[in-house]
Design a protein around this motif. Structure first.
Motif, PDB file in Angstrom:
ATOM      1  N   LYS A  43       9.139   4.669   6.692  1.00  0.00           N
ATOM      2  CA  LYS A  43       8.351   5.133   5.000  1.00  0.00           C
ATOM      3  C   LYS A  43       7.469   6.225   5.280  1.00  0.00           C
ATOM      4  N   LYS A  44       7.103   6.281   6.500  1.00  0.00           N
ATOM      5  CA  LYS A  44       5.770   7.362   6.744  1.00  0.00           C
ATOM      6  C   LYS A  44       6.378   8.486   7.124  1.00  0.00           C
ATOM      7  N   SER A  45       7.485   8.816   7.352  1.00  0.00           N
ATOM      8  CA  SER A  45       7.996  10.321   7.988  1.00  0.00           C
ATOM      9  C   SER A  45       7.537  11.281   6.964  1.00  0.00           C
ATOM     10  N   GLY A  46       7.092  12.355   7.803  1.00  0.00           N
ATOM     11  CA  GLY A  46       6.435  13.408   7.266  1.00  0.00           C
ATOM     12  C   GLY A  46       4.955  13.685   7.166  1.00  0.00           C
ATOM     13  N   GLU A  47       4.302  12.230   7.235  1.00  0.00           N
ATOM     14  CA  GLU A  47       2.775  12.314   7.013  1.00  0.00           C
ATOM     15  C   GLU A  47       2.085  12.806   8.435  1.00  0.00           C
ATOM     16  N   ASP A  48       0.827  13.207   8.344  1.00  0.00           N
ATOM     17  CA  ASP A  48       0.141  13.525   9.519  1.00  0.00           C
ATOM     18  C   ASP A  48       0.307  12.355  10.908  1.00  0.00           C
ATOM     19  N   ARG A  49       0.503  12.798  11.977  1.00  0.00           N
ATOM     20  CA  ARG A  49       0.862  11.835  13.001  1.00  0.00           C
ATOM     21  C   ARG A  49      -0.133  11.064  13.466  1.00  0.00           C
ATOM     22  N   ILE A  50      -1.770  11.653  13.327  1.00  0.00           N
ATOM     23  CA  ILE A  50      -2.654  10.796  13.644  1.00  0.00           C
ATOM     24  C   ILE A  50      -2.887   9.544  12.968  1.00  0.00           C
ATOM     25  N   LYS A  51      -2.830  10.181  11.392  1.00  0.00           N
ATOM     26  CA  LYS A  51      -3.021   9.111  10.495  1.00  0.00           C
ATOM     27  C   LYS A  51      -1.798   7.944  10.436  1.00  0.00           C
ATOM     28  N   VAL A  52      -0.544   8.571  10.658  1.00  0.00           N
ATOM     29  CA  VAL A  52       0.344   7.523  10.704  1.00  0.00           C
ATOM     30  C   VAL A  52       0.256   6.576  11.863  1.00  0.00           C
ATOM     31  N   ARG A  53      -0.053   6.955  12.997  1.00  0.00           N
ATOM     32  CA  ARG A  53      -0.645   5.935  14.172  1.00  0.00           C
ATOM     33  C   ARG A  53      -1.489   4.970  13.698  1.00  0.00           C
ATOM     34  N   GLN A  54      -2.793   5.532  12.966  1.00  0.00           N
ATOM     35  CA  GLN A  54      -3.699   4.601  12.640  1.00  0.00           C
ATOM     36  C   GLN A  54      -3.159   3.475  11.536  1.00  0.00           C
ATOM     37  N   LYS A  55      -2.324   4.374  10.726  1.00  0.00           N
ATOM     38  CA  LYS A  55      -1.954   3.288   9.474  1.00  0.00           C
ATOM     39  C   LYS A  55      -1.063   2.219  10.126  1.00  0.00           C
ATOM     40  N   THR A  56      -0.057   2.656  11.115  1.00  0.00           N
ATOM     41  CA  THR A  56       0.852   1.596  11.828  1.00  0.00           C
ATOM     42  C   THR A  56       0.235   0.410  12.491  1.00  0.00           C
ATOM     43  N   TRP A  57      -0.985   1.083  13.075  1.00  0.00           N
ATOM     44  CA  TRP A  57      -1.769  -0.001  13.828  1.00  0.00           C
ATOM     45  C   TRP A  57      -2.325  -1.075  12.869  1.00  0.00           C
ATOM     46  N   ALA A  58      -2.934  -0.589  11.885  1.00  0.00           N
ATOM     47  CA  ALA A  58      -3.808  -1.658  10.922  1.00  0.00           C
ATOM     48  C   ALA A  58      -2.560  -2.271  10.081  1.00  0.00           C
ATOM     49  N   PHE A  59      -1.342  -1.775   9.748  1.00  0.00           N
ATOM     50  CA  PHE A  59      -0.250  -2.385   9.176  1.00  0.00           C
ATOM     51  C   PHE A  59      -0.045  -3.636  10.111  1.00  0.00           C
ATOM     52  N   LEU A  60       0.512  -3.409  11.417  1.00  0.00           N
ATOM     53  CA  LEU A  60       0.627  -4.375  12.136  1.00  0.00           C
ATOM     54  C   LEU A  60      -0.199  -5.479  12.552  1.00  0.00           C
ATOM     55  N   MET A  61      -1.506  -4.979  12.534  1.00  0.00           N
ATOM     56  CA  MET A  61      -2.776  -5.968  12.783  1.00  0.00           C
ATOM     57  C   MET A  61      -2.850  -6.862  11.519  1.00  0.00           C
ATOM     58  N   ARG A  62      -2.707  -6.183  10.073  1.00  0.00           N
ATOM     59  CA  ARG A  62      -2.550  -7.240   9.042  1.00  0.00           C
ATOM     60  C   ARG A  62      -1.365  -8.028   9.247  1.00  0.00           C
ATOM     61  N   ARG A  63      -0.363  -7.859   9.728  1.00  0.00           N
ATOM     62  CA  ARG A  63       0.856  -8.610   9.749  1.00  0.00           C
ATOM     63  C   ARG A  63       0.606  -9.861  10.987  1.00  0.00           C
ATOM     64  N   GLY A  64      -0.411  -9.556  11.654  1.00  0.00           N
ATOM     65  CA  GLY A  64      -0.738 -10.875  12.382  1.00  0.00           C
ATOM     66  C   GLY A  64      -0.285 -10.765  14.137  1.00  0.00           C
ATOM     67  N   PHE A  65      -0.164  -9.507  14.340  1.00  0.00           N
ATOM     68  CA  PHE A  65       0.272  -9.180  15.756  1.00  0.00           C
ATOM     69  C   PHE A  65      -0.864  -8.942  16.510  1.00  0.00           C
ATOM     70  N   GLU A  66      -0.910  -9.110  17.816  1.00  0.00           N
ATOM     71  CA  GLU A  66      -2.112  -8.890  18.743  1.00  0.00           C
ATOM     72  C   GLU A  66      -2.379  -7.395  19.024  1.00  0.00           C
ATOM     73  N   GLY A  67      -3.442  -7.211  19.022  1.00  0.00           N
ATOM     74  CA  GLY A  67      -3.980  -5.825  19.262  1.00  0.00           C
ATOM     75  C   GLY A  67      -3.315  -5.154  20.523  1.00  0.00           C
ATOM     76  N   ARG A  68      -3.315  -5.628  21.546  1.00  0.00           N
ATOM     77  CA  ARG A  68      -2.749  -5.067  23.080  1.00  0.00           C
ATOM     78  C   ARG A  68      -1.401  -4.950  22.891  1.00  0.00           C
TER      79      ARG A  68
END
Length: 162
Positions: A118-143
Motif C-alpha cells: 500500500k505504501k509503494s512510491g512513498e519516501d523509503r525512510i518514512k515507509v520504513r518508520q511507518k512499517t515498523w510502527a504499524f507492526l508494533m501496533r499489531r503486537g509484534f516484538e521490536g527485535r
C-alpha cells in the motif's frame, strides 16, 4: 424490528447468548449479574462449567489462533485476553501457535508485505518508520520487526519502488 425474548432462567439466558459467541467466565458472569441475582448467577456458572460451556483456556486458545491468523501478534493479544479476564503469558501464545501450526514470524512477514504494497512510491525512510510502527501496533516484538524490516528493505528483496 426483532422481538426481544425474556429468558425465564439464567441457564436459558446463558445458552441463548452462548449460541452466538463464546464468552470467558468474567464476561458471562457480568452478563448474568446484569439480569439475575448473585446466587442465580453463581449456580448457573457452576452448571456451565460442569457442562464444559465455559472454559477460559479453550477460549484463550481459540481467541489467540483467530487473532494470529488475522495478522496480530502476541503483544496485541495478551492485553485483550486480560481485559476479558484471562491471564496468560507470552509462552501460552507461542505454545498455542505451535499446537495449531501457526507461524508467528510468517504472519508478521505477510502482514508487513501487505502493508508495504500500500505504501509503494512513498519516501523509503518514512515507509520504513511507518512499517515498523504499524507492526508494533499489531503486537509484534521490536527485535523481530527490526529483522524483518532489514530483510524487506534489502535491495534484492524490496521491489515496491520506494
Amino acid at each position: 424490528m426483532r422481538k426481544r425474548t425474556k429468558s425465564k432462567s439464567p441457564l436459558d439466558y446463558a445458552f441463548r447468548v452462548l449460541a452466538h459467541k463464546d464468552y470467558t467466565e468474567k464476561e458471562m458472569r457480568e452478563k448474568l449479574l446484569s439480569r439475575f441475582s448473585r446466587e442465580e448467577a453463581d449456580e448457573c456458572m457452576e452448571k456451565l462449567h460442569g457442562y464444559g460451556y465455559i472454559d477460559d483456556l479453550k477460549f484463550a486458545e481459540n481467541f489467540t489462533a483467530s487473532r494470529l491468523n488475522s495478522g496480530y501478534g502476541p503483544y496485541y493479544i495478551l492485553p485483550r485476553l486480560k481485559q476479558k479476564g484471562v491471564f496468560v503469558d507470552e509462552g501460552f501464545i507461542e505454545n498455542t501457535a505451535h499446537a495449531k501450526d501457526i507461524d508467528i514470524e510468517g504472519i508478521m512477514r505477510d502482514t508487513g508485505k501487505k502493508y508495504l504494497e500500500k505504501k509503494s512510491g512513498e519516501d523509503r525512510i518514512k515507509v520504513r518508520q511507518k512499517t515498523w510502527a504499524f507492526l508494533m501496533r499489531r503486537g509484534f516484538e521490536g527485535r523481530m520487526i527490526d529483522k524483518l524490516i532489514e530483510e524487506l528493505f534489502d535491495e534484492s528483496n524490496f521491489h515496491s519502488g520506494c
